[in-house]
Design a protein around this motif. Structure first.
Motif, PDB file in Angstrom:
ATOM      1  N   VAL A  85       0.721  -1.329  -0.099  1.00  0.00           N
ATOM      2  CA  VAL A  85      -0.084   0.008  -0.227  1.00  0.00           C
ATOM      3  C   VAL A  85       0.728   1.316  -0.002  1.00  0.00           C
ATOM      4  O   VAL A  85       0.687   2.261  -0.624  1.00  0.00           O
ATOM      5  CB  VAL A  85      -0.933  -0.109   1.128  1.00  0.00           C
ATOM      6  N   LEU A  86       1.706   1.327   0.771  1.00  0.00           N
ATOM      7  CA  LEU A  86       2.879   2.272   0.792  1.00  0.00           C
ATOM      8  C   LEU A  86       3.358   2.845  -0.409  1.00  0.00           C
ATOM      9  O   LEU A  86       3.399   3.913  -0.961  1.00  0.00           O
ATOM     10  CB  LEU A  86       3.896   2.272   1.768  1.00  0.00           C
ATOM     11  N   VAL A  87       3.875   1.700  -1.198  1.00  0.00           N
ATOM     12  CA  VAL A  87       4.341   1.914  -2.577  1.00  0.00           C
ATOM     13  C   VAL A  87       3.401   2.177  -3.530  1.00  0.00           C
ATOM     14  O   VAL A  87       3.645   3.353  -4.357  1.00  0.00           O
ATOM     15  CB  VAL A  87       5.119   0.543  -3.211  1.00  0.00           C
ATOM     16  N   ASP A  88       2.244   1.926  -3.512  1.00  0.00           N
ATOM     17  CA  ASP A  88       1.108   2.367  -4.552  1.00  0.00           C
ATOM     18  C   ASP A  88       0.815   3.749  -4.114  1.00  0.00           C
ATOM     19  O   ASP A  88       0.523   4.611  -5.188  1.00  0.00           O
ATOM     20  CB  ASP A  88      -0.127   1.374  -3.768  1.00  0.00           C
ATOM     21  N   ARG A  89       0.921   4.272  -2.716  1.00  0.00           N
ATOM     22  CA  ARG A  89       0.598   5.628  -2.471  1.00  0.00           C
ATOM     23  C   ARG A  89       1.665   6.443  -3.093  1.00  0.00           C
ATOM     24  O   ARG A  89       1.540   7.576  -3.673  1.00  0.00           O
ATOM     25  CB  ARG A  89       0.496   5.983  -1.016  1.00  0.00           C
ATOM     26  N   ALA A  90       2.784   6.110  -2.946  1.00  0.00           N
ATOM     27  CA  ALA A  90       4.246   6.885  -3.303  1.00  0.00           C
ATOM     28  C   ALA A  90       4.022   6.946  -4.942  1.00  0.00           C
ATOM     29  O   ALA A  90       4.435   8.041  -5.508  1.00  0.00           O
ATOM     30  CB  ALA A  90       5.256   6.423  -2.919  1.00  0.00           C
ATOM     31  N   MET A  91       3.636   6.009  -5.513  1.00  0.00           N
ATOM     32  CA  MET A  91       4.033   5.937  -6.975  1.00  0.00           C
ATOM     33  C   MET A  91       2.741   6.623  -7.547  1.00  0.00           C
ATOM     34  O   MET A  91       2.838   7.427  -8.676  1.00  0.00           O
ATOM     35  CB  MET A  91       3.950   4.648  -7.550  1.00  0.00           C
ATOM     36  N   THR A  92       1.358   6.787  -6.709  1.00  0.00           N
ATOM     37  CA  THR A  92       0.241   7.675  -7.196  1.00  0.00           C
ATOM     38  C   THR A  92       0.641   9.189  -7.103  1.00  0.00           C
ATOM     39  O   THR A  92       0.296   9.997  -8.013  1.00  0.00           O
ATOM     40  CB  THR A  92      -0.812   7.521  -6.486  1.00  0.00           C
ATOM     41  N   ALA A  93       1.720   9.507  -6.294  1.00  0.00           N
ATOM     42  CA  ALA A  93       2.292  10.936  -6.261  1.00  0.00           C
ATOM     43  C   ALA A  93       3.006  11.510  -7.526  1.00  0.00           C
ATOM     44  O   ALA A  93       3.119  12.346  -7.716  1.00  0.00           O
ATOM     45  CB  ALA A  93       2.925  10.969  -4.811  1.00  0.00           C
ATOM     46  N   GLN A  94       3.356  10.438  -8.376  1.00  0.00           N
ATOM     47  CA  GLN A  94       4.040  10.817  -9.520  1.00  0.00           C
ATOM     48  C   GLN A  94       3.251  10.894 -10.708  1.00  0.00           C
ATOM     49  O   GLN A  94       3.959  11.307 -11.864  1.00  0.00           O
ATOM     50  CB  GLN A  94       5.322  10.048  -9.690  1.00  0.00           C
ATOM     51  N   PHE A  95       2.009  10.423 -10.716  1.00  0.00           N
ATOM     52  CA  PHE A  95       1.388  10.193 -11.889  1.00  0.00           C
ATOM     53  C   PHE A  95       1.063  11.749 -12.506  1.00  0.00           C
ATOM     54  O   PHE A  95       1.061  11.393 -13.935  1.00  0.00           O
ATOM     55  CB  PHE A  95      -0.090   9.478 -11.613  1.00  0.00           C
ATOM     56  N   ASP A  96       0.926  12.675 -11.947  1.00  0.00           N
ATOM     57  CA  ASP A  96       0.632  13.728 -12.561  1.00  0.00           C
ATOM     58  C   ASP A  96       1.884  14.333 -13.496  1.00  0.00           C
ATOM     59  O   ASP A  96       1.500  15.033 -14.688  1.00  0.00           O
ATOM     60  CB  ASP A  96       0.432  15.090 -11.467  1.00  0.00           C
ATOM     61  N   GLN A  97       3.226  13.906 -13.132  1.00  0.00           N
ATOM     62  CA  GLN A  97       4.149  14.304 -13.964  1.00  0.00           C
ATOM     63  C   GLN A  97       3.948  13.688 -15.337  1.00  0.00           C
ATOM     64  O   GLN A  97       4.439  14.271 -16.315  1.00  0.00           O
ATOM     65  CB  GLN A  97       5.375  13.997 -13.495  1.00  0.00           C
ATOM     66  N   MET A  98       3.467  12.526 -15.285  1.00  0.00           N
ATOM     67  CA  MET A  98       3.420  11.823 -16.829  1.00  0.00           C
ATOM     68  C   MET A  98       1.906  12.340 -17.295  1.00  0.00           C
ATOM     69  O   MET A  98       1.832  12.582 -18.572  1.00  0.00           O
ATOM     70  CB  MET A  98       3.317  10.443 -16.644  1.00  0.00           C
ATOM     71  N   LEU A  99       0.765  12.255 -16.658  1.00  0.00           N
ATOM     72  CA  LEU A  99      -0.444  12.824 -17.125  1.00  0.00           C
ATOM     73  C   LEU A  99      -0.465  14.157 -17.720  1.00  0.00           C
ATOM     74  O   LEU A  99      -1.135  14.121 -18.699  1.00  0.00           O
ATOM     75  CB  LEU A  99      -1.472  12.562 -15.994  1.00  0.00           C
ATOM     76  N   LYS A 100       0.347  15.094 -17.229  1.00  0.00           N
ATOM     77  CA  LYS A 100       0.382  16.618 -17.793  1.00  0.00           C
ATOM     78  C   LYS A 100       1.169  16.396 -19.133  1.00  0.00           C
ATOM     79  O   LYS A 100       1.274  17.392 -19.894  1.00  0.00           O
ATOM     80  CB  LYS A 100       0.965  17.227 -16.851  1.00  0.00           C
ATOM     81  N   ASN A 101       1.786  15.253 -19.407  1.00  0.00           N
ATOM     82  CA  ASN A 101       2.747  15.297 -20.642  1.00  0.00           C
ATOM     83  C   ASN A 101       2.322  14.067 -21.517  1.00  0.00           C
ATOM     84  O   ASN A 101       3.442  13.470 -22.421  1.00  0.00           O
ATOM     85  CB  ASN A 101       4.239  15.266 -20.279  1.00  0.00           C
ATOM     86  N   HIS A 102       1.017  13.882 -21.784  1.00  0.00           N
ATOM     87  CA  HIS A 102       0.626  13.123 -23.065  1.00  0.00           C
ATOM     88  C   HIS A 102       0.810  11.515 -22.548  1.00  0.00           C
ATOM     89  O   HIS A 102       0.469  10.698 -23.596  1.00  0.00           O
ATOM     90  CB  HIS A 102       1.174  13.444 -24.325  1.00  0.00           C
ATOM     91  N   CYS A 103       1.275  10.999 -21.623  1.00  0.00           N
ATOM     92  CA  CYS A 103       1.196   9.634 -21.143  1.00  0.00           C
ATOM     93  C   CYS A 103      -0.119   9.377 -20.796  1.00  0.00           C
ATOM     94  O   CYS A 103      -0.783  10.097 -20.160  1.00  0.00           O
ATOM     95  CB  CYS A 103       2.418   9.502 -20.351  1.00  0.00           C
ATOM     96  N   ARG A 104      -0.363   8.105 -20.823  1.00  0.00           N
ATOM     97  CA  ARG A 104      -1.685   7.426 -20.226  1.00  0.00           C
ATOM     98  C   ARG A 104      -1.556   6.407 -19.127  1.00  0.00           C
ATOM     99  O   ARG A 104      -0.440   5.452 -19.530  1.00  0.00           O
ATOM    100  CB  ARG A 104      -2.573   6.929 -21.426  1.00  0.00           C
ATOM    101  N   ILE A 105      -2.254   6.303 -18.055  1.00  0.00           N
ATOM    102  CA  ILE A 105      -2.043   5.530 -17.073  1.00  0.00           C
ATOM    103  C   ILE A 105      -3.355   4.878 -16.837  1.00  0.00           C
ATOM    104  O   ILE A 105      -4.388   5.217 -16.746  1.00  0.00           O
ATOM    105  CB  ILE A 105      -1.416   6.099 -15.939  1.00  0.00           C
ATOM    106  N   TRP A 106      -3.017   3.463 -16.526  1.00  0.00           N
ATOM    107  CA  TRP A 106      -4.437   2.744 -16.525  1.00  0.00           C
ATOM    108  C   TRP A 106      -4.031   1.979 -15.124  1.00  0.00           C
ATOM    109  O   TRP A 106      -3.262   1.039 -14.642  1.00  0.00           O
ATOM    110  CB  TRP A 106      -4.407   1.616 -17.619  1.00  0.00           C
ATOM    111  N   ARG A 107      -5.324   1.784 -14.660  1.00  0.00           N
ATOM    112  CA  ARG A 107      -5.519   0.980 -13.271  1.00  0.00           C
ATOM    113  C   ARG A 107      -6.119  -0.295 -13.645  1.00  0.00           C
ATOM    114  O   ARG A 107      -7.282  -0.304 -13.911  1.00  0.00           O
ATOM    115  CB  ARG A 107      -6.306   1.601 -12.201  1.00  0.00           C
ATOM    116  N   ALA A 108      -5.444  -1.509 -13.771  1.00  0.00           N
ATOM    117  CA  ALA A 108      -6.073  -2.601 -13.953  1.00  0.00           C
ATOM    118  C   ALA A 108      -6.869  -3.229 -13.099  1.00  0.00           C
ATOM    119  O   ALA A 108      -6.594  -3.181 -11.782  1.00  0.00           O
ATOM    120  CB  ALA A 108      -4.731  -3.588 -14.295  1.00  0.00           C
ATOM    121  N   SER A 109      -7.916  -3.734 -13.526  1.00  0.00           N
ATOM    122  CA  SER A 109      -8.876  -4.498 -12.640  1.00  0.00           C
ATOM    123  C   SER A 109      -8.352  -5.868 -12.081  1.00  0.00           C
ATOM    124  O   SER A 109      -7.598  -6.391 -12.887  1.00  0.00           O
ATOM    125  CB  SER A 109     -10.350  -4.450 -13.290  1.00  0.00           C
ATOM    126  N   GLY A 110      -9.225  -6.495 -11.163  1.00  0.00           N
ATOM    127  CA  GLY A 110      -8.851  -7.734 -10.729  1.00  0.00           C
ATOM    128  C   GLY A 110      -7.692  -8.051  -9.553  1.00  0.00           C
ATOM    129  O   GLY A 110      -7.343  -6.859  -9.162  1.00  0.00           O
TER     130      GLY A 110
END
Length: 486
Positions: A375-400
Motif C-alpha cells: 500500500v505504501l508503494v502504491d501511494r508513493a507511485m500515485t504521487a508521481q502520476f501527474d508528472q506523466m499525465l500532464k505530458n501526454h502519457c496514459r496510465i491505467w489501473r488494471a482491474s482484478g
C-alpha cells in the motif's frame, strides 16, 4: 582509566561523532554518482553524525565488491567455444530484421551488459502461477545432471513444499542441486524452507547474510531479486515469479495474484547459468565447474530468431545496467511504449524519457494494478502520476487481483521482461535479471496481453487525481519522499 573516561565522556563522544560523521560523509561524497543521493546522505550525517553514519553504513553503501563470472562461455575452450560464438547476433542481422535503430540498442547492450545478444533462442511465456509452477516442477523431475535455483522468496507453504520435495528427490537420483535464496526473502515464511531442504540433502544457502544472526554489513539493504532456474544447462526459467502459493489458483482461488514467467532454451541459457553461478560463488565460494555443470552446445541453427540477451544488474559493477537499457529503449521508440509494472516509481531521468517520447508522438501506455500488495508503494507511485499525465502519457489501473508482472514492449519489436520493477530499489539496490528480446511475434504477444489488461482497466485522469482531498495527496507526497527505501 574509568575515572578519566567518566570525566571526559562528552569530549570522547564528540570526537567519536566527528570522526564517524566525517568518514561517512567523505565516503558518500566520493562514491555516490547521483548528486541528490550524495547531498541527502551528507545532510543526514551532518544533522546526526553518529546515527547518520550508522544508517549510512546499513543502507547507504550499495556496492558489493565481488568476482563476477561475466560470461560462462569464457570458461569454454576450442570448438565448443567457437560453436557458442556462432550464435552471437551481428549488426547486419539486427538491421535486416528490425531496423538500424535497434542496432543502436545492440551496441548499447554490448557496452553496458556482460552478455551478448544471441540468436536461435526459444522463449515461451507462462501466464499464471499454476502454469509456471507445473512447468518448473516438470523440468526438475526430468533433470539428469544439475539444477541451480536462485530466487528472492521461497515460502514454506504448499507450493514451496512441492518444490522442496522435487528438489530432494532430484538429489536422491544423483542430480547436483544448488539452491540460493535471498536472506530477506527466506524469512517471508516462518519457519523458513532452509531447514526442510537441508534435512533432505539439498545444498542450500542464503544470499548476503543470515537474517537470524544479523545481516552482513555494510550490505544489509541489498538483495537478490533474481528468479533463475536452470536445468542441466539446457533449459531455464526466469521472470517475476517467486515460489509461493499466493500465485496459484489451486490454493488461492479466483483472487490469486498474477505474474508472468518464461521458459527459455537456446544459447542464452548459458548466460542465465553464469549469473546464477556467480551469485552462488559469491555466497558460498564454490565454483560450479565440475562435469555436472558443463554446457552442451545448443542444438538449434545459429542466426535464427529469437534474439535474446540476458541483462544482469545490481550494486556491483553492473549497477544501473537495467536503467541504462530502459533509457536506450525509450529513446529509440517511434510508435508505442507499453509498460506493465506493479511498482511504478521511475526516477526523474526515466520520467523525462517517457514524457519526451510522448511529446514527439509516441503512444505511451502504463498499466499498474488497482489492487496492490504494498500500500505504501502504491501511494508513493500515485504521487508521481501527474508528472506523466500532464505530458501526454496514459496510465491505467488494471482491474482484478494483484498483477506482479514486469513487461515492456517497444514498437512491436523490442521486449524487456524479467525481475526488475521500475522503482529505485530494483534500479539501484537489488540484484536483478531481465531478458532483452528482439522478435516481432514475441513482442506482439506481449502487446496483446497488455491490450487485454487495458480493455478492463480504468484510465487515470489528471482531473480525478487532483480532485482528491489535499490531505490524501500530501500523504502520498510524503511517502514519495521515502520511495528509494520502500
Amino acid at each position: 582509566m574509568l575515572d578519566l573516561a567518566e570525566g571526559y565522556w562528552p569530549h570522547i563522544l564528540f570526537t567519536a561523532s566527528v570522526l564517524a560523521g566525517a568518514a561517512a560523509a567523505i565516503h558518500a561524497a566520493m562514491t555516490k554518482e547521483e548528486v541528490r543521493s550524495a547531498v541527502g546522505w551528507v545532510g543526514v550525517i551532518i544533522l546526526s553524525p553518529i546515527i547518520g553514519a550508522l544508517l549510512y553504513l546499513i543502507a547507504g553503501i550499495n556496492r558489493i565488491r565481488r568476482t563476477v563470472i561475466s560470461d560462462r562461455r569464457a570458461l569454454l575452450q576450442g570448438e565448443i567455444r567457437a560453436h557458442f560464438a556462432s550464435y552471437d547476433a551481428t549488426d547486419d542481422l539486427v538491421a535486416d530484421g528490425f531496423g538500424r535503430r535497434f542496432v543502436a540498442m545492440k551496441t548499447l547492450g554490448d557496452r553496458v551488459t556482460h552478455h551478448r545478444l544471441t540468436t536461435s533462442n526459444l522463449i515461451i511465456a507462462l501466464d499464471t502461477g499454476d502454469e509456471a509452477y507445473r512447468a518448473m516442477l516438470g523440468a526438475i523431475d526430468g533433470a539428469q545432471r544439475s539444477i541451480i535455483l536462485e530466487t528472492y522468496i521461497f515460502d514454506r507453504d504448499r507450493i514451496g513444499e512441492r518444490f522442496a520435495r522435487a528438489l530432494i528427490e532430484a538429489v536422491k537420483r544423483g542430480v547436483e542441486v544448488r539452491v540460493l535464496i535471498d536472506a530477506v526473502g527466506a524469512r517471508y515464511s516462518v519457519p523458513s524452507v532452509l531447514g526442510r531442504l537441508r534435512d533432505g540433502g539439498v545444498i542450500v544457502d542464503v544470499f548476503n547474510g543470515n537474517v537470524i544472526m544479523g545481516l552482513r554489513l555494510p550490505y544489509a539493504n541489498l538483495r537478490t531479486h533474481r528468479k533463475i532456474l536452470v536445468i542441466d544447462g539446457k533449459t531455464a526459467f526466469t521472470g517475476g515469479m517467486n515460489i509461493r502459493e499466493g500465485f496459484s489458483s489451486e490454493f488461492s482461488g479466483d483472487m490469486c495474484s498474477f505474474d508472468t514467467h518464461f521458459r527459455v532454451t537456446g544459447p542464452v541459457v548459458a548466460d542465465l547459468f553464469a549469473i546464477a553461478a556467480a551469485d552462488w560463488r559469491f555466497a558460498t565460494d564454490e565454483m560450479l565447474d565440475e562435469e555436472a555443470w558443463a554446457l552442451d552446445p545448443p542444438e538449434t541453427e545459429p542466426g535464427k530468431a529469437v534474439f535474446v540477451r540476458a541483462v544482469s544488474s545490481g550494486p556491483d559493477r553492473s549497477v544501473e545496467t537495467n536503467h541504462k537499457m530502459l533509457m536506450g529503449a525509450l529513446s529509440v521508440a517511434r510508435s508505442s511504449i507499453r509498460i506493465v509494472s506493479p511498482y511504478f516509481l521511475p526516477d526523474r531521468e526515466l520520467i523525462t524519457a517517457l514524457v519526451t517520447a510522448a511529446r514527439r508522438g509516441v503512444k505511451v501506455d502504463i498499466v499498474v494494478p488497482t489492487s496492490n500488495n504494498l500500500v505504501l508503494v502504491d501511494r508513493a507511485m500515485t504521487a508521481q502520476f501527474d508528472q506523466m499525465l500532464k505530458n501526454h502519457c496514459r496510465i491505467w489501473r488494471a482491474s482484478g487481483p494483484f498483477n506482479h508482472s514486469k513487461l515492456m514492449a517497444i514498437d512491436g519489436r523490442w521486449g524487456y521482461v524479467g525481475s526488475s520493477n521500475l522503482d529505485p530499489r530494483s534500479l539501484r539496490l537489488n540484484f536483478e535479471v531481465d531478458l532483452e528480446v528482439l522478435d516481432c511475434a514475441f513482442v506482439e504477444a506481449l502487446e496483446r496481453r497488455i491490450d487485454l489488461a487495458i480493455s478492463s482497466a480504468t484510465e487515470v485522469t489528471l482531473e480525478a487525481l487532483m480532485a482528491r482531498p489535499f490531505v490524501v495527496r500530501l500523504i502520498e507526497r510524503v511517502l514519495w519522499l521515502g520511495s528509494p527505501y520502500l
